[in-house]
Design an enzyme around this catalytic site. Structure first.
Site, short mmCIF file in Angstrom:
data_model
loop_
_atom_site.label_atom_id
_atom_site.label_comp_id
_atom_site.label_asym_id
_atom_site.label_seq_id
_atom_site.Cartn_x
_atom_site.Cartn_y
_atom_site.Cartn_z
N LYS A 73 85.27 27.64 53.03
CA LYS A 73 84.43 26.65 52.36
C LYS A 73 85.11 25.29 52.20
CE LYS A 73 81.33 29.59 49.66
NZ LYS A 73 80.79 29.85 48.30
N LYS A 165 94.46 25.36 35.82
CA LYS A 165 93.39 25.39 36.82
C LYS A 165 92.05 25.05 36.20
CE LYS A 165 95.62 28.67 39.96
NZ LYS A 165 95.52 29.98 40.66
#
Length: 287
Positions: A73, A165
């Site tokens: 992706k 993150k």
């Protein structure tokens, strides 16, 4: 009998590694058959380090386009000549189409699938009705957060084991998104209109998420992007708490609809019950 593939057949497909488990060919080919469209949809498994070479070989018009799944992706986004706002916001592409001049157009329909699934299986739910909690900080979470922000969510709470993150995902969309450590999940769930699992936890018998869903309001919707099993431990816990639930299969089908339109220039036929076909296939794959 399947119709013959001719020189006029429109070809599209899905690229991933691995990809043999994908339900996308089943869904798209069922729609093609029901609509009587001269088209075919196939699965491709390019070498993990040669995706760009694979795509370059298709620029001449051999196929109309590709859905893109793990692990391609991000690279699909990077090699595209034109990137849609949705793909840019998600920092990933799950759909590429090939123009007649050889250009590659990148888009992301994961957000369409997410919102469509919520609307289909949790009627009356609205993104702008209150905060939403998203579990995870990977590509699926980025797409979910971008879609929720675009749909008007007043706050998106990104819950992840690694706080840095989550902070990176939150930072990409601004003050509407906030990062939360996993041990603060209960606080993140308080007042949330929906809790969405955007991790792979619970996939095919792997350990499910151990999070305090009892901290969610009784009116909250709980969604899992995982669709094998259809009812993950995460969704089972939500159902035990009498929360409304949304499964990952519905998201898969809903995100496939704009891809079908892009490939074949038509809406999926309403009479084709691809969910029933997919469920039958999943049951056949059960261990």
């Amino acid at each position: 009998m399947k119709p013959p593939i001719t020189g006029r057949t429109v070809v599209a497909g899905v690229a991933g590694q691995p990809v043999a488990h994908s339900l996308s060919p089943l869904i798209h080919n069922a729609w093609l058959a029901a609509a009587g469209i001269d088209g075919v949809y196939v699965a491709f498994a390019p070498d993990a380090d040669r995706f760009e070479v694979f795509v370059d070989g298709l620029r001449g018009g051999a196929i109309r386009g590709l859905n893109v799944t793990i692990p391609f992706k991000e690279v699909a986004l990077s090699i595209a000549d034109v990137v849609s706002p949705r793909a840019e916001a998600a920092a990933a592409a799950n759909l590429i189409t090939f123009e007649a001049d050889g250009r590659v157009l990148a888009d992301n329909t994961d957000g369409v699938g997410l919102l469509g699934a919520l609307q289909a299986q949790a009627p009356g739910w609205r993104a702008d009705a209150g905060p939403v909690a998203v579990l995870g900080a990977g590509g699926a979470a980025r797409g979910a957060v971008a879609a929720l922000v675009a749909a008007g969510a007043p706050q998106v709470r990104i819950v992840n084991r690694t706080l840095a993150k989550a902070e990176a995902v939150a930072g990409a969309v601004g003050r509407i998104a906030v990062a939360c450590p996993l041990d603060a999940a209960a606080q993140a769930f308080e007042g949330a209109t929906a809790v969405i699992n955007a991790t792979s936890a619970g996939l095919s018998g792997s350990p499910g998420l151990d999070v305090p869903l009892e901290a969610t309001p009784e009116t909250a919707v709980v969604m899992d992007m995982v669709y094998k099993p259809l009812v993950t431990p995460f969704l089972q816990r939500a159902q035990d708490l009498r929360r409304r639930t949304v499964d990952g299969l519905e998201m898969l089908i809903r995100q496939a609809e704009p891809s079908f339109q892009a490939f074949y220039g038509a809406n999926p036929p309403a009479g084709a019950d691809v969910r029933a076909l997919a469920l039958k296939t999943l049951e056949g794959r059960a261990p």
